[in-house]
Design an enzyme around this catalytic site. Structure first.
Site: not given
Length: 877
Positions: A483, A549
């Site tokens: 991320e 995710e």
């Protein structure tokens, strides 16, 4: 046969030198340790054989300090209950508390002239000082959790073979405060190491931050020239199909040759694969390391490596050798080679990256992986079992999350074996490395954005780890971080220098949810959601088109809860419409809630009932998740990766199997929804949808749609021949009106099947649908079913179970099978069932196979229980 011929040729030519080729021995026993503060001697004194070690503890190597303390009963099991609170944390105690000496007596004689012995350490956290026979190997400490070390210890060895090795291990310089934030206060990221050890939303902190000699230690003997970092690249041009005659593939190879002697050496580097040999004569300067490229090799009609569900995972044994003077084998390295090529391109329709293997596009069905064991207790068997579970879930990719590590070669070997592509993050995370403002963090975003403290160590470690795993065919994607991308100077070096130089064959993405990977035109790039959802959402709500995710709940069954929750804490969570109230131990183990999703089945009466009803929701959630993605392949999505499929400790969220390798219903729901050829029911519009992940059309399939009421009476809604194109989905027909009428009062069972021309089942899918008020009123009142169950041993480690339901009986709903020991009554784990949490129709007979470790010596029985089936224990014949 060709490869055997290649090996035979080598044997005939070089028999006198076979035993003098490269050998490597693991040093994984006989270690002792002591806290450094309690040792008054110096490293030079400790590493001499006369120093007394009788009062030192047996040490676990490879392993961490905490692992050794737990194994010696000095600390409680931190995975049970709230035991980890009893273990002193390094942040409170200081680094000296977990600074330890590790010592091993080593019986190894100094080799003959012209040979060299190396001490190899594959992972020490965080730095160490190494002594052997009273001498220090290096003047400076060896830093970095991930940086491999190799030391030429030839001159340090004693002629009589009585040697002592002593290693002083220091923790990482910054422990990080475990204040409940993701990565604690974030400062753990100042090191080049694992960030989860300061705590995360799925784990409590690891008290010693995994300090220790955590990975393998080996002794390796070679001739004067050593082969380092062999590299194999396979090129498979064009579009291929499994099982057909293949056009040629190209293999390119290089290796680093290290001349350990003080004089130049002439010799030959040789590579052998599939009965083919290529060689190159080289002259190596004294005391030097030289990279040598061999001529390209053409393999005609190769057997290709394919991801799970698409073809065989063929692996070619291959050997690198260096031969001195035309006769003596100085060193030899074995590499398992999967011939395949991975490419990517941007899909303009989905706005996401699309992955191809051997020219064929692959719809990605993946799982996020943290690490096999949070305390780094790795074994080949555990790696194999965990990756096999992912194979059995019909997944084709595992993503290694950036708060942990570059996974070990043994993990990659299992992925090579089972056809799992790997998406490998480097050591960054948006939480600790400054993507967001965060009150839990000690430093501001600008400061955290510069983590780690030592950029050159990070890059050196990255280069080393790339070399360690780059030969594995399963490795598909490199990712700069979770991320968040690394700082600009690291990213530029990694992307533009290290990757092209050291690999250059994989897609590199700067961070895991980057717009380079996936871009939702309605909401940018990102990932999630992570919590429980109405199953309709998976079908009708478009999320990120290659979602790195996305996930849901994952509490294990009652047997799983008993393993780590004290009996007094086995209390049912309650939900008041806004907040879920849970016991302190459940909360400590990071429980995420089921909210009102269990209520349609009836309020749970106790923890056992809660766990059973949770499995119904688990199955439904993950089946619907993957069905929803697959039923929009190439239109909305190019793939999705479940957050997450496993837990490296005893957590109560995001797992298809628990830390003890016991599968729950998440695994079997996901397995169903991820079938390569699958038939599904869209709960929104009632459409029956077929999904074909394969490269070939699926023709002449019989679609059978049946319902069963709560008494077991069936109704045939439709039966027709259908076909479905390659790598596509197809909406066949809507049965919403008929199904809604049948489920109106008590709910209904919906059974879907695809049969081939031989009437063999190719896909089966069984749904339990609530009444029109959303209640499972019929399930609550179901009559008991009695099953006829038999089990027989068909081979070592394999049991075949036959289950029959009477013709006039109700559906035997949602049955859990397990192998148990006759003496302990505990489950045998891991156990790989061809199906589980299965329902048996009236008049139906089903066969299930269960594989288990062949080393199990106990006599076994089969346990079966279900929603409306009383527990049965059956002897295995």
């Amino acid at each position: 046969m060709k490869n055997k011929a290649c090996r035979l040729l080598f044997v005939l030519l070089f028999v006198p030198f076979l035993l003098r080729a490269q050998s490597e021995t693991e040093l994984n026993s006989g270690w002792r340790c002591s806290k450094a503060e309690e040792v008054k001697a110096t490293g030079s004194q400790i590493s001499t054989s006369g120093y007394d070690l009788n009062n030192w503890m047996p040490a676990t190597v490879p392993g961490t300090v905490l692992t050794t303390l737990v194994n010696n009963h000095k600390m409680p099991d931190p995975f049970f209950g709230m035991n980890s609170r009893q273990i002193p944390d390094i942040y409170d105690k200081g680094n000296a508390y977990y600074t330890y000496w590790f010592v091993k007596d080593l019986n190894y004689k100094k080799p003959a002239a012209g040979r060299a012995v190396f001490l190899n350490l594959r992972g020490v956290n965080y730095n160490c000082e190494i002594y052997i026979n009273g001498q220090k190997l290096k003047a400076s400490a060896c830093d970095g959790m991930f940086l491999r070390q190799s030391h030429n210890i030839t001159s340090y060895l004693r002629a009589d073979g009585n040697n002592r090795l002593a290693i002083l291990v220091h923790p990482a310089p910054v422990a990080g405060k475990p204040n409940g934030g993701q990565g604690g206060d974030g400062t753990i990221a100042r090191n080049v190491g694992m960030q989860y050890t300061a705590g995360w939303d799925w784990i409590q902190p690891i008290a010693d931050r995994n300090t220790g000699i955590w990975d393998k230690v080996t002794i390796q003997e070679t001739g004067a020239v050593r082969i380092n970092e062999p590299h194999v690249v396979t090129l498979v041009p064009g579009v291929r199909l499994p099982g057909e005659k293949q056009d040629a593939a190209i293999i390119k190879t290089t290796a680093e040759l290290q001349n350990t002697s003080l004089k130049p050496i002439q010799g030959m580097l040789k590579y052998c694969i599939n009965g083919q040999v290529i060689t190159k004569a080289v002259t190596l300067a004294a005391n030097s390391t030289t990279e040598v490229a061999l001529p390209a090799l053409t393999v005609n009609n190769p057997k290709l490596w394919w991801p799970n569900g698409y073809g065989e995972q063929y692996l070619y044994p291959s050997d690198f050798e260096f031969i001195i003077g035309g006769k003596a084998v100085s060193d030899k390295r074995n590499v398992q080679v999967g011939i395949r090529q991975i490419d990517t391109k941007w899909n303009e329709l989905t706005h996401s990256r699309q992955i191809a293997v051997n020219g064929q596009k692959i719809f990605i069905k993946g799982g996020n992986w943290i690490i096999s064991d949070a305390m780094l207790r790795f074994t080949d068997a555990r790696y194999d079992a965990e990756v096999r579970y992912h194979r059995d879930m019909n997944l084709n990719l595992i993503r290694i999350w950036g708060g942990a590590m570059i996974e070990r070669p043994e993990f990659y070997a299992a992925c090579d074996k089972y056809g799992m592509l790997v998406f490998q993050d480097f050591w960054m995370s948006g939480d600790a490395n400054g993507r967001w403002t965060d009150p839990a963090k000690k430093d501001d975003q600008w400061t955290r954005r510069k983590y780690p403290d030592d950029h050159s160590l990070w890059l050196e470690s990255a280069a080393d780890q790339i070399k360690m795993v780059r030969n594995h065919p399963s490795l598909a994607i490199w990712c700069g971080g979770n991320e968040i991308a690394p700082p600009d100077d690291i990213l530029t070096q990694l992307r533009d220098v290290l990757m092209p130089k050291l690999d250059g064959t994989r897609w590199f993405i700067d961070y895991s949810n980057s717009s380079q990977m996936s871009y939702n035109t309605e909401g940018g790039n990102g990932d999630g959601p992570y919590g429980i959802q109405d199953i309709n959402t998976f079908w009708q709500h478009k999320t990120y088109p290659f979602n790195s995710e996305v996930g849901s709940v994952g509490v294990g069954d009652y047997e799983s809860l008993l393993r780590f929750i004290p009996a007094a804490n086995l209390k049912v969570p309650t939900f008041d419409g806004k907040k879920e109230t849970v016991d302190s131990v459940w909360d400590y183990h990071k429980y995420i809630g089921y909210q009102d999703f269990l209520k349609p089945y009836g309020e749970p009466e106790n923890a056992r009932d809660f766990a059973m009803k949770a499995q119904l929701v688990n199955y439904d959630q993950y089946r619907a998740l993957m069905e929803g993605f697959s039923a929009h392949m190439w239109e909305w999505y190019t793939g999705s990766i479940i957050w997450k499929t496993q837990n490296p400790w005893t957590a109560l969220r995001g797992q298809m199997y628990d830390y003890y390798l016991d599968a729950n219903a998440c695994l079997y729901g996901l397995r169903s929804g991820s079938e390569p050829l699958h038939i599904a029911y869209n709960p929104v519009d009632g459409n029956i949808t077929t999904i074909n992940n394969g490269f070939r059309n699926a023709n002449n399939l019989m679609l059978v749609i049946k319902t069963y009421d709560m008494a077991g009476k069936d109704s045939l809604l439709s039966q027709a021949f259908i076909s479905i194109g390659a790598s596509s989905y197809q909406r066949i027909q809507s049965v919403k009106r008929a199904v809604d009428a049948l489920r109106k009062k008590d709910g209904v069972f919906l059974n879907l099947q695809l049969l081939n021309e031989n009437k063999q089942v190719q896909s089966t899918n069984f749904y339990w649908l609530p009444n029109t008020d959303g209640e499972y009123s019929g399930l609550k009142e179901m009559k008991r079913a009695r099953l006829n169950v038999s089990a027989k041993q068909t081979a070592a480690g394999k049991v075949e179970v036959t289950i029959s339901n009477a013709a006039n009986a109700p559906v035997a709903f949602f049955n859990r099978l397990a192998l148990i020991s006759t003496t302990t009554k505990q489950r045998v784990l891991p156990a790989f069932a061809s199906d589980n949490y299965l329902s048996i129709m009236p008049g139906e007979t089903r066969k299930v196979t269960i594989d288990y470790p062949q080393g199990v010596k106990d006599k076994l029985q089969l346990q079966l229980y279900g929603w409306n089936v009383t527990e049965q224990i059956t002897d295995i014949n």
